[in-house]
Design a protein around this motif. Structure first.
Motif, PDB file in Angstrom:
ATOM      1  N   GLU A 190       2.259  14.299  -9.313  1.00 54.07           N
ATOM      2  CA  GLU A 190       3.275  15.341  -9.460  1.00 54.07           C
ATOM      3  C   GLU A 190       3.686  15.504 -10.916  1.00 54.07           C
ATOM      4  N   GLU A 222       0.832  -1.208   0.000  1.00 55.94           N
ATOM      5  CA  GLU A 222       0.000   0.000   0.000  1.00 55.94           C
ATOM      6  C   GLU A 222       0.862   1.251   0.000  1.00 55.94           C
ATOM      7  N   ALA A 223       1.946   1.249   0.757  1.00 49.26           N
ATOM      8  CA  ALA A 223       2.856   2.396   0.771  1.00 49.26           C
ATOM      9  C   ALA A 223       3.462   2.608  -0.619  1.00 49.26           C
ATOM     10  N   GLU A 224       3.841   1.533  -1.261  1.00 42.72           N
ATOM     11  CA  GLU A 224       4.400   1.639  -2.617  1.00 42.72           C
ATOM     12  C   GLU A 224       3.352   2.153  -3.596  1.00 42.72           C
ATOM     13  N   ARG A 225       2.126   1.682  -3.468  1.00 39.09           N
ATOM     14  CA  ARG A 225       1.043   2.141  -4.339  1.00 39.09           C
ATOM     15  C   ARG A 225       0.802   3.635  -4.155  1.00 39.09           C
ATOM     16  N   GLN A 226       0.797   4.092  -2.904  1.00 38.08           N
ATOM     17  CA  GLN A 226       0.596   5.514  -2.624  1.00 38.08           C
ATOM     18  C   GLN A 226       1.736   6.352  -3.199  1.00 38.08           C
ATOM     19  N   GLU A 227       2.959   5.845  -3.129  1.00 38.59           N
ATOM     20  CA  GLU A 227       4.105   6.561  -3.694  1.00 38.59           C
ATOM     21  C   GLU A 227       3.967   6.682  -5.212  1.00 38.59           C
ATOM     22  N   ILE A 228       3.497   5.649  -5.859  1.00 37.07           N
ATOM     23  CA  ILE A 228       3.291   5.696  -7.309  1.00 37.07           C
ATOM     24  C   ILE A 228       2.210   6.722  -7.652  1.00 37.07           C
ATOM     25  N   ARG A 239       1.413   9.398  -5.882  1.00 36.63           N
ATOM     26  CA  ARG A 239       1.999  10.731  -5.669  1.00 36.63           C
ATOM     27  C   ARG A 239       2.909  11.116  -6.836  1.00 36.63           C
ATOM     28  N   TRP A 240       3.750  10.184  -7.261  1.00 34.49           N
ATOM     29  CA  TRP A 240       4.659  10.443  -8.376  1.00 34.49           C
ATOM     30  C   TRP A 240       3.870  10.821  -9.625  1.00 34.49           C
ATOM     31  N   HIS A 241       2.831  10.057  -9.906  1.00 29.93           N
ATOM     32  CA  HIS A 241       2.022  10.321 -11.101  1.00 29.93           C
ATOM     33  C   HIS A 241       1.334  11.676 -11.011  1.00 29.93           C
TER      34      HIS A 241
END
Length: 99
Positions: free
Chosen positions: A79, A67-73, A75-77
């Motif tokens: 941005e 879930e943390a990795e999914r949230q980071e993706i 956020r990246w998208h």
């Protein structure tokens, strides 16, 4: 792909709602896509069952990490999209990449 006509029974309200949304000619295509998506979900369920039988169930820690990795993706998208929108708002002659 070859096609064949089948008779299926659907709840009338659901079928009419879909027909209104997609039009008479789009009904079969809509149902076909729905069946394809369901088959994909069924295959994914089978894969999860197999993986859990081979490696055990996913732990809470593994779920949290995923879930943390999914949230980071996400956020990246977001941005990247914001940056691209901001760049597209800059007049052509003022862009940093304009030569």
């Amino acid at each position: 792909m070859a096609t064949k006509k089948y008779t299926v029974t659907l709840p009338e309200e659901l079928a009419e709602e879909i027909r209104r949304e997609v039009g008479q000619g789009g009904f079969s295509a809509y149902v076909t896509r729905a069946i394809q998506r369901q088959r994909e979900q069924d295959r994914l369920g089978e894969l999860v069952d197999w993986m859990e039988s081979e490696f055990g169930p996913v732990t809470k820690e593994e779920l949290a990490a995923a879930e943390a990795e999914r949230q980071e993706i996400i956020r990246w998208h977001e941005e990247r999209v914001a940056r691209e929108r901001a760049e597209s708002d800059v007049p052509e002659g003022r862009r940093a990449d304009a030569a």
